[in-house]
Design an enzyme around this catalytic site. Structure first.
Site, short mmCIF file in Angstrom:
data_model
loop_
_atom_site.label_atom_id
_atom_site.label_comp_id
_atom_site.label_asym_id
_atom_site.label_seq_id
_atom_site.Cartn_x
_atom_site.Cartn_y
_atom_site.Cartn_z
CG ASP A 1 -1.89 1.16 1.20
OD1 ASP A 1 -2.95 1.00 0.59
OD2 ASP A 1 -1.59 2.21 1.80
CD GLU B 1 -4.49 4.01 -1.69
OE1 GLU B 1 -4.73 4.39 -0.53
OE2 GLU B 1 -5.33 4.08 -2.62
CG ASP C 1 -3.49 8.88 -12.24
OD1 ASP C 1 -3.97 8.32 -11.23
OD2 ASP C 1 -4.19 9.47 -13.09
CG ASN D 1 -4.39 11.29 -5.27
OD1 ASN D 1 -3.66 11.33 -6.26
ND2 ASN D 1 -5.05 10.20 -4.92
#
Length: 233
Positions: free
Chosen positions: A92, A135, A109, A100
Site C-alpha cells: 500500500d 493504491e 497516477d 493526491n
C-alpha cells in the site's frame, strides 16, 4: 476449393487464429485465400487487444484484480499438488491521499505507474504483480518461503523509496504485509497479508511485517472445507 474449405472449417472448429491457408495461386481462389489469411491476421490482432484490455489494469499495465486472483488460485492449486511454498505481498502506498491532495491526481497516477514499473523490474521469472485496488498492489511469489519473501519485500520497499518522482519533493514509500501459504485458502492467505499490512501501517509505515497470524484470528473462509470421504459401494 476443397483445401480452402477444409482450412476455413479447421479455423472455425479450433478457433485458432494463427492458422493460415498459405495458398500461392494467381487466380481468384488464390486471391480469396490471401484475403482470408489477412482477415485472420486482423482478427488475431484485435483479439489480442481485447484480451489485454480484459486482463490488464489500464493505468499501471499490471494484471488487473481478477487476473491476479486467478493466478493466485492457480499457484495455490500447484503448491497443494507439489507440496511447494508460495508467498504473497500486499503493498500500500503510504500517505497516498496526501499525494493526491497536495500534488494532484496526475502526480498520484504517476506514483502508481512508477510503483508498478519498480515491481516489474524487481520480480523474478514466475513472480507476478497486479493492481489489487486503489493504491494497493498484490505480488505473488511462487516457491518462496517466509524468510525469502521478506527479503523480496525489503528489496521492493527500498527500490520504491529510492526512486524519486517528478512533482513530489519527498520520498514515496510503501508498507508491505507478507503472508506464506500454510494450507489455508486464498482468502486466508490474503487476510493474513492484509492484517500484516495493517500492522505495518500502525507501526509507522515504510516497513515490512510478516507475522504468523493464527487461523483463529482469520475469517472463517480462511479454513478449507474438510475433504469429503469417498463412498464405497
Amino acid at each position: 476449393l476443397r483445401h480452402l474449405t477444409r482450412s476455413i472449417e479447421n479455423v472455425r472448429r479450433t478457433g485458432d487464429l494463427s492458422l493460415r491457408i498459405g495458398m500461392n495461386r494467381d487466380d481468384e481462389i488464390g486471391l480469396l485465400a490471401y484475403n482470408f489469411d489477412r482477415l485472420l491476421a486482423i482478427l488475431a490482432d484485435r483479439t489480442n487487444v481485447l484480451e489485454e484490455l480484459a486482463t490488464t489494469d489500464g493505468l499501471t499495465r499490471l494484471s488487473n484484480r481478477r487476473t491476479i486472483m486467478e493466478y493466485l488460485t492457480q499457484q495455490i492449486d500447484r503448491s497443494t499438488t507439489e507440496s511447494d511454498s508460495i508467498s504473497v505481498l500486499l503493498l500500500d502506498v503510504d500517505h497516498f491521499k496526501r499525494i493526491n491532495d497536495t500534488a494532484g491526481h496526475a502526480v498520484g497516477d504517476r506514483v502508481l505507474r512508477q510503483v508498478a514499473d519498480t515491481l516489474k523490474r524487481t520480480m523474478g521469472k514466475d513472480e507476478r504483480a497486479g493492481r489489487y485496488g486503489g493504491e494497493e498492489f498484490l505480488v505473488i511469489l511462487p516457491h518462496l518461503k517466509r524468510a525469502e519473501a521478506v527479503m523480496a519485500a525489503e528489496r521492493i520497499r527500498e527500490a520504491i523509496q529510492g526512486s524519486p518522482i517528478h512533482g513530489i519533493d519527498w520520498p514515496v514509500t510503501v508498507s508491505i504485509g507478507v503472508a506464506t501459504w500454510t494450507g489455508h485458502t486464498s482468502h486466508g492467505l490474503l487476510a493474513t497479508a492484509d492484517l500484516n499490512l495493517y500492522r505495518a501501517k500502525e507501526n509507522g509505515r515504510n516497513r515490512v511485517v510478516a507475522d504468523d497470524i493464527p487461523l483463529s484470528k482469520l475469517p472463517a473462509a480462511s479454513i478449507p472445507p474438510p475433504s469429503q470421504p469417498q463412498l464405497r459401494f
